[in-house]
Scaffold this active site. Structure first.
Site, short mmCIF file in Angstrom:
data_model
loop_
_atom_site.label_atom_id
_atom_site.label_comp_id
_atom_site.label_asym_id
_atom_site.label_seq_id
_atom_site.Cartn_x
_atom_site.Cartn_y
_atom_site.Cartn_z
N HIS A 66 61.12 45.85 11.71
CA HIS A 66 62.52 46.29 11.51
C HIS A 66 63.42 45.05 11.56
O HIS A 66 62.93 43.91 11.63
CB HIS A 66 62.90 47.32 12.57
CG HIS A 66 62.57 46.92 13.98
ND1 HIS A 66 63.19 45.87 14.61
CD2 HIS A 66 61.64 47.38 14.85
CE1 HIS A 66 62.71 45.73 15.83
NE2 HIS A 66 61.74 46.62 16.00
N GLU A 67 64.73 45.30 11.57
CA GLU A 67 65.69 44.17 11.50
C GLU A 67 65.55 43.23 12.70
O GLU A 67 65.90 42.06 12.61
CB GLU A 67 67.13 44.67 11.40
CG GLU A 67 67.50 45.25 10.06
CD GLU A 67 67.26 46.76 10.00
OE1 GLU A 67 66.36 47.27 10.72
OE2 GLU A 67 67.96 47.42 9.23
N GLY A 68 65.08 43.76 13.85
CA GLY A 68 64.85 42.88 15.00
C GLY A 68 63.81 41.83 14.65
O GLY A 68 64.00 40.62 14.88
N HIS A 69 62.69 42.27 14.05
CA HIS A 69 61.65 41.32 13.63
C HIS A 69 62.19 40.39 12.54
O HIS A 69 61.86 39.20 12.52
CB HIS A 69 60.43 42.07 13.09
CG HIS A 69 59.76 42.97 14.08
ND1 HIS A 69 59.82 44.34 14.00
CD2 HIS A 69 59.01 42.69 15.17
CE1 HIS A 69 59.13 44.87 14.99
NE2 HIS A 69 58.63 43.89 15.73
N GLN A 125 46.97 45.77 25.57
CA GLN A 125 48.25 45.89 26.29
C GLN A 125 48.69 47.34 26.43
O GLN A 125 49.78 47.61 26.93
CB GLN A 125 49.33 45.04 25.62
CG GLN A 125 49.82 45.52 24.26
CD GLN A 125 50.73 44.50 23.59
OE1 GLN A 125 50.28 43.44 23.14
NE2 GLN A 125 52.01 44.79 23.51
N ILE A 147 68.83 43.04 18.44
CA ILE A 147 69.51 43.56 17.23
C ILE A 147 69.70 45.07 17.44
O ILE A 147 68.75 45.76 17.84
CB ILE A 147 68.68 43.28 15.95
CG1 ILE A 147 68.37 41.78 15.82
CG2 ILE A 147 69.38 43.81 14.72
CD1 ILE A 147 69.57 40.88 15.55
N LYS A 203 67.22 48.13 18.24
CA LYS A 203 66.17 48.38 17.25
C LYS A 203 64.80 48.32 17.93
O LYS A 203 64.55 47.41 18.72
CB LYS A 203 66.20 47.32 16.15
CG LYS A 203 67.51 47.25 15.42
CD LYS A 203 67.41 47.87 14.06
CE LYS A 203 68.72 47.68 13.32
NZ LYS A 203 68.80 48.51 12.12
N SER A 204 63.96 49.28 17.60
CA SER A 204 62.61 49.31 18.17
C SER A 204 61.72 50.11 17.24
O SER A 204 62.16 51.10 16.64
CB SER A 204 62.66 50.02 19.54
OG SER A 204 61.36 50.40 19.94
N SER A 205 60.47 49.70 17.13
CA SER A 205 59.52 50.47 16.30
C SER A 205 59.38 51.88 16.86
O SER A 205 59.12 52.83 16.12
CB SER A 205 58.15 49.78 16.28
OG SER A 205 58.29 48.45 15.87
#
Ligand code: PAF
Length: 285
Positions: free
Chosen positions: A34-37, A61, A180, A188-190
């Site tokens: 997403h935009e964060g990445h 993890q 972001i 923003k998060s997946s």
């Protein structure tokens, strides 16, 4: 842009770049970008001659009852975004390539043994940071980057990786990039993709709590507990929200603090329905 599925292909590509004297940036991800990445990729493309993005949902993890199987995946969309951002190489290994013992298992881990990974997210996700440190170390050894880029949304992860890089002398510059947010404030998060319409609205209590905490501190509140309690009350007023933690900690060590001062991290994890979301802010003075 190339896509590599094997460690050998990545090593060959990076070796060729190195022969030309080029610098290399790495953006480790679990995909569903997403935009964060995109902001991490942009930073890497600006700073380094070549950028590698890894797309790998890392089994070590995830705890036994977490969302490993359900974690969202869309490699075609990820590839398109990487291409658009000017990425040079995507590393998209399968689980056996990264964990040759099979079934995503390994007997060799990288783990910070003090309390740092046991605080905050580590309280309910006890093996999480051991898995993160292990896979990030492997990625560092495979790509041998000059710089690696991580989001400040995962503030505890970023602090742990900085510590690991220092302790193990990786010689890689770790670059933290700002959170972001959506237009309405949600980080923003997946995992936002798990939220239905009602939950999406309810999830705004996290960013509202961030704004409230920041405002209280800007207005002079220095008692960390008062800030945290006000943030908790705001979140608890949302019926779909269930707090995992809201805590003020030292931004380097993650140890709880009583007094608000520079570099204190105020971090939270909140369940909205079944979805666990995180958010935070750092105190700048
Ligand atoms: O932040 C993430 O997406 C993951 O924890 C990371 C750093 C890619 C390791 O799997």
């Amino acid at each position: 842009m190339k896509v590599a599925a094997t460690i050998a292909e990545v090593r060959a590509e990076v070796r060729a770049w190195r022969k030309q004297g080029l610098t290399v940036g790495l953006v480790p991800t679990m995909g569903y970008l997403h935009e964060g990445h995109a902001s991490l990729m942009k930073e890497s493309v600006q700073r380094c001659d070549r950028t590698v993005v890894s797309v790998f949902v890392n089994p070590t993890q995830f705890g036994p009852n977490e969302d490993l199987e359900a974690y969202p995946r869309d490699f075609a969309r990820d590839t398109a975004l990487c291409e658009e951002m000017g990425v040079d190489l995507i590393f998209h290994p399968d689980v056996d390539e990264m964990y040759p013992d099979g079934n995503g298992k390994t007997d060799t881990y990288v783990e910070i043994l003090d309390d740092m990974p046991k605080q905050l997210c580590g309280k309910t996700r006890p093996i999480h940071f051991r898995g993160v440190c292990t896979v990030v170390s492997k990625l560092f050894n495979i790509v041998l980057p000059d710089c690696a880029f991580f989001g400040e949304k995962d503030a505890q992860q970023l602090a742990i990786i900085r510590r690991m890089v220092r302790d193990l002398s990786f010689g890689i510059e770790i670059v933290g990039c700002p959170i972001i947010r959506e237009a309405d404030g949600l980080a923003k998060s997946s995992r936002n993709t798990y939220l239905n319409a009602e939950e999406r609205q309810a999830a705004l209590c996290l960013s509202k709590a961030v704004s409230l905490g920041k405002q209280m501190i800007a207005d002079g509140e220095a008692d960390a507990e008062k800030v945290v309690e006000a943030m908790k009350a705001l979140i608890n007023a949302e019926p779909l929200a269930k707090i995992d933690y809201v805590q003020a900690v030292d931004g380097m060590t993650m140890a709880p603090v009583q007094e608000v001062k520079a570099d204190v991290l105020v971090a939270m994890a909140v369940y909205i329905g079944k979805t666990r979301l995180i958010d935070n802010f750092s105190v700048r003075m």
